[in-house]
Design an enzyme around this catalytic site. Structure first.
Site, short mmCIF file in Angstrom:
data_model
loop_
_atom_site.label_atom_id
_atom_site.label_comp_id
_atom_site.label_asym_id
_atom_site.label_seq_id
_atom_site.Cartn_x
_atom_site.Cartn_y
_atom_site.Cartn_z
N ARG A 285 0.81 -1.22 0.00
CA ARG A 285 0.00 0.00 0.00
C ARG A 285 0.84 1.27 0.00
O ARG A 285 0.31 2.37 -0.04
CB ARG A 285 -0.97 -0.01 1.20
CG ARG A 285 -0.28 0.09 2.57
CD ARG A 285 -1.25 -0.21 3.70
NE ARG A 285 -2.24 0.84 3.86
CZ ARG A 285 -2.17 1.82 4.76
NH1 ARG A 285 -1.12 1.87 5.59
NH2 ARG A 285 -3.11 2.72 4.87
N ASP A 293 12.45 4.52 4.95
CA ASP A 293 12.44 3.30 4.13
C ASP A 293 13.54 3.38 3.07
O ASP A 293 14.24 2.40 2.80
CB ASP A 293 11.09 3.14 3.43
CG ASP A 293 9.97 2.81 4.37
OD1 ASP A 293 9.52 1.66 4.38
OD2 ASP A 293 9.52 3.71 5.09
N GLN A 340 10.40 12.23 8.61
CA GLN A 340 10.65 10.93 9.24
C GLN A 340 12.09 10.90 9.73
O GLN A 340 12.83 11.86 9.53
CB GLN A 340 10.38 9.79 8.24
CG GLN A 340 8.96 9.27 8.26
CD GLN A 340 8.79 7.98 7.47
OE1 GLN A 340 9.49 7.71 6.50
NE2 GLN A 340 7.82 7.17 7.87
N GLU A 407 -4.43 9.67 5.98
CA GLU A 407 -3.97 8.49 5.25
C GLU A 407 -4.29 7.19 5.98
O GLU A 407 -4.00 6.11 5.47
CB GLU A 407 -2.46 8.58 5.00
CG GLU A 407 -1.57 8.19 6.18
CD GLU A 407 -1.35 9.30 7.19
OE1 GLU A 407 -0.48 9.15 8.07
OE2 GLU A 407 -2.05 10.33 7.11
N ARG A 456 3.79 9.02 13.91
CA ARG A 456 3.94 8.72 12.48
C ARG A 456 5.23 9.33 11.93
O ARG A 456 5.88 8.75 11.07
CB ARG A 456 2.71 9.21 11.72
CG ARG A 456 1.46 8.50 12.15
CD ARG A 456 0.17 9.01 11.55
NE ARG A 456 -0.94 8.44 12.32
CZ ARG A 456 -1.34 7.16 12.21
NH1 ARG A 456 -0.76 6.35 11.35
NH2 ARG A 456 -2.32 6.71 12.96
N ASP A 461 4.95 3.80 13.92
CA ASP A 461 3.51 3.92 14.11
C ASP A 461 2.87 2.53 14.02
O ASP A 461 2.88 1.93 12.96
CB ASP A 461 2.89 4.88 13.09
CG ASP A 461 3.38 4.64 11.66
OD1 ASP A 461 4.52 4.15 11.48
OD2 ASP A 461 2.63 4.94 10.72
N GLU A 679 6.57 -7.29 5.40
CA GLU A 679 7.01 -6.02 5.99
C GLU A 679 7.65 -6.23 7.35
O GLU A 679 8.61 -5.55 7.71
CB GLU A 679 5.79 -5.11 6.12
CG GLU A 679 6.02 -3.80 6.83
CD GLU A 679 4.71 -3.10 7.17
OE1 GLU A 679 4.68 -1.86 7.14
OE2 GLU A 679 3.71 -3.78 7.48
#
Length: 774
Positions: A285, A293, A340, A407, A456, A461, A679
């Site tokens: 997603r 990431d 982030q 989101e 987040r 999160d 993940e």
């Protein structure tokens, strides 16, 4: 006279002893034409179709045979190959083995786990049994790949079904998964990347937001919209100040993709045009560029030799800092206020060290742009208010924003919003709309969502570590990352830029050393006023290390903890991110030894490192469900950071043991569940079938895994670099860590006891006495 032999012109005959590469990417293996073997009797050949006397066996014909009989080949003079009709065999495999109907063959399926395939050397008349979950799932994957390449029938090497699982997974990551996760934002790539599974507005019109100051880019996308009217592309130009919380909230009803960096290239018609720089998305997603990431993904890319791809991702981050003010959580409009965890300096330096050495000046200029961007991000985001706490000098995850994060899943906050909706006599949906629009004011709810947005931004999160307090915490992970920023920037200035770096972009510099008084003073030095030197950055690093030791290190517990800047005390949640201090190098040798000897065991389980301890998480109930960044879940960032940190401080054995545990868990899931690369994992149960609030990503595919998951792919490639040859072989054989390290530990203890006995005077005397009495 023998009759003439006619066969299709595109037929390629494969001789019995013909050697060809086997364990290669699917495009190479299946990219040729149809293949057939030469039979001794041409009238029985299958040139014009696949019609064996014995079809793939099914039901009682297959699994009731007590043992192998004469249907097996008696002798094999070369590697075994199978002649397979692709569509028919897919049908039979799924009908026989996929008992739960998910288009995967896993250990949870109740099929016979056995199928007979016709051998190519006999033109399909003789058969050989394919047995077990791994071989059957590999068969299904190979058939799906052959179908991708429009193959109707194939000659399949058994070696592709029995391939060493470590080699197979590593090969798939390198040759397939990275390619499938590659995206580009331009006319050719927009249709794939504008799709947003997180968009729940009900409006699916593709939309791209172009930053202010990029008129050529805006015109490019307008031309794309004109040239491709079927896309119905909406092109919008953002205002110069595009991260104002009220403005960002106004975009919630019309979310869109944010434009990223592009190169100017020849258009093939004598002119110039723009082309998007490719990058890797996490997968599932998450179909956009993400901040942290991307750092971990880049580590895997570098292992796999894809330096240019990793370099392009840094280009996007430089672009984001210039145009959006920060490296965004993700490149969608609803992330404009949020960043982030910061990794840009280490990412840039690692790539710089692997760039082609033939043009060092060009490399130097590229690194200069990256370091300049990192310095801007550091001063305007991480040591600027509201993220910095001037009193302690600690930085926090504390983004701006208004309302409910858009989101998330539609029902994610229902339990939080229901009491407020009931208070106002509204449905949750009605209350949410009025609250988001500022019609209804709820200060306590504002504070809740401040912390939620901070969670987040932290990347973690969600977790009980941060519940209702994240915005107030000076976390150990963020301080470690910023210490690394300070050291990296100082080192680059000293080693690459002759201890003098002038900044080209104008912005305010943060006061140093930080204090309530210096931050209360509105006067700020400008970035273009003087050159940056290494000394000031090393001084900042030393100051941060002192604050980490003062506020975050707990001597009695031999662990780093987060510091609550409002309550002015440590938050005693035990987090594995304490080991990020080793990665960053801000722990002393003594602190490193205590972390490893006293605290590592708190987080180490069968499948690697859990995010936090079970004790810190607390009891789980219907009213207090699991959070995915708590015990017992294991995530690639925590593993990789700890492996590298342990190696940096000389604890290579511990790093190898932990990487073995995690790769064993990944490999067994890959073998048992049709090639899955998820993940995250439950590292206690060694399972990717987790019950946390978001479930798991990367597990929903049909027949063959296409992407894996970004940072899990990297964890595998990076983890393999820590293993010895012996360890790699053991992982390939799915040897449990309990068995592997149990034996090693037993041998080590036995050796130690033997050494002790050989040097123990009393032991030697007793042995001599025993011998003389005999």
């Amino acid at each position: 006279m023998a009759p003439a032999l006619n066969h299709p012109t595109n037929v390629a005959f494969v001789d019995e002893h013909d050697l060809r590469p086997v364990n290669v990417d699917a495009a190479t293996y299946y990219g040729g034409g149809e293949s057939f073997t030469r039979s001794r009797t041409y009238s029985h050949s299958h040139i014009h179709g696949y019609n064996p006397k014995r079809p793939p066996l099914f039901e009682e014909d297959s699994h009731l045979r007590p043992r192998r009989m004469s249907h097996d080949e008696k002798s094999v003079t070369g590697p075994r190959r199978f002649l397979i009709d692709v569509e028919e065999t897919i049908r039979v495999v799924l009908e026989q083995e996929d008992t739960d109907g998910d288009f995967q063959i896993s250990i949870t399926d109740a099929g016979p786990k056995m199928m007979a395939l016709g051998t190519a050397t006999s033109n399909g008349f003789k058969t050989f049994d394919i047995r077990g979950t791994y071989m059957l799932s590999n068969l299904l994957q190979e058939l799906a790949l052959a179908r991708d390449h429009n193959r109707k029938r194939i000659v399949l090497d058994e070696a592709r079904l029995t391939e060493n699982p470590v080699d197979r997974l590593s090969r798939m990551i390198k040759n397939s998964f990275w390619h499938s996760l590659t995206r580009r934002i331009d006319g050719d790539g927009l249709e794939i990347i504008t799709a947003d599974p997180k968009n729940r507005t009900g409006r699916v019109q593709p939309r791209i937001y172009v930053p202010y100051g990029e008129p050529a880019m805006a015109e490019y996308y307008r031309k794309v919209a004109r040239d491709k009217p079927h896309m119905n592309l909406d092109v919008q130009v953002l205002p110069e100040k595009n991260d104002d919380p009220h403005f960002v909230r106004s975009l919630n009803s019309k979310p869109g993709l944010l434009a990223l960096a592009m190169n100017e290239v020849d258009d093939g018609k004598g002119g110039r045009t723009l082309k998007g720089i490719p990058f890797i998305v996490p997968g599932a997603r998450f179909n956009e560029l993400y901040n942290w990431d991307s750092y971990f993904i880049s580590l895997g890319l570098l292992v796999d030799g894809q330096v240019a791809m990793a370099k392009g991702m840094v280009e996007h981050f430089i672009f984001e800092i210039k145009h959006y003010g920060k490296i965004l959580n993700g490149s969608r409009s609803y992330y404009l206020c949020r960043t982030q965890p910061p990794f840009l300096t280490d990412m840039a330096l690692q790539i710089y060290n692997q760039l082609d050495r033939s043009d060092m000046e060009s490399n130097r200029q590229w690194l200069k742009r990256a370091i300049q961007a990192a310095i801007k991000e550091y001063h305007t985001i991480w040591v600027a208010e509201p993220r910095i706490d001037p009193k302690t000098g600690l930085s926090r995850y504390r983004p701006d924003g208004i309302g409910i994060p858009p989101e998330t899943e539609a029902t994610h906050f229902t339990h939080i919003l229901e009491p407020y909706a009931n208070k106002h006599g509204l449905s949750v949906l009605e209350f949410s709309e009025k609250y988001n629009n500022g019609v209804l004011k709820e200060p306590k709810l504002d504070e809740y969502f401040l912390h939620d947005r901070s969670v987040r931004e932290s990347g973690h999160d969600t977790t009980y570590r941060f519940e209702k307090r994240c915005a107030n915490l000076g976390t150990i992970d963020l301080q470690a990352l910023l210490y690394k920023y300070e050291v990296d920037i100082g080192t680059a200035i000293r080693e690459v830029f002759d201890d003098e770096l002038y900044l080209e972009e104008d912005f305010p510099l943060s006061p140093f050393p930080p204090s309530v008084e210096t931050y209360a003073n509105s006067h700020r030095e400008r970035s273009t006023g003087r050159a940056q030197t290494s000394d000031e950055w090393f001084e900042r690093a030393e100051h941060r290390k002192a604050m980490i030791d003062k506020y975050l290190w707990n001597e009695s517990k031999s662990l780093y903890f987060d510091y609550d800047t409002v309550q002015e005390k440590q938050s005693l949640y035990e987090s594995v991110t304490a080991f990020w201090a080793l990665w960053a190098g801000c722990a002393s040798e003594e602190q490193g030894w205590r972390l490893v000897s006293q605290s590592l065991k708190k987080f180490e389980v069968l499948g690697g490192l859990v995010s936090g301890t079970e004790e810190s998480r607390g009891k789980i109930s219907l009213d207090r469900p699991n959070r995915q960044w708590d015990y017992p879940y294991a995530w690639p960032p925590h593993q990789i950071m700890t492996w590298v940190g342990l190696e940096r401080y000389g604890y290579l054995e511990e790093a190898q043991r932990l990487s073995y545990r995690f790769l064993y868990m990944m490999t067994t899931a890959f073998v048992d569940f049709n090639g899955v690369v998820p993940e995250k994992f439950d590292a206690v149960k060694l399972s990717h079938l987790v019950d946390a609030e978001y479930g798991n990503q990367g597990i929903d595919f049909k027949m063959v895994p296409r992407e894996g998951f970004g940072w899990m792919n990297s964890a595998y490639q990076v983890g393999l670099s820590f293993l010895t040859t012996h360890m790699r072989r053991a992982v390939s054989a799915c040897t449990s860590p309990e068995v592997f390290f149990g034996r090693a530990a037993t041998a080590e203890i036995a050796a130690a006891q033997a050494t002790a006995a050989a040097t123990d005077p009393l032991g030697l005397a007793m042995e001599a006495l025993s011998l003389s009495s005999n």
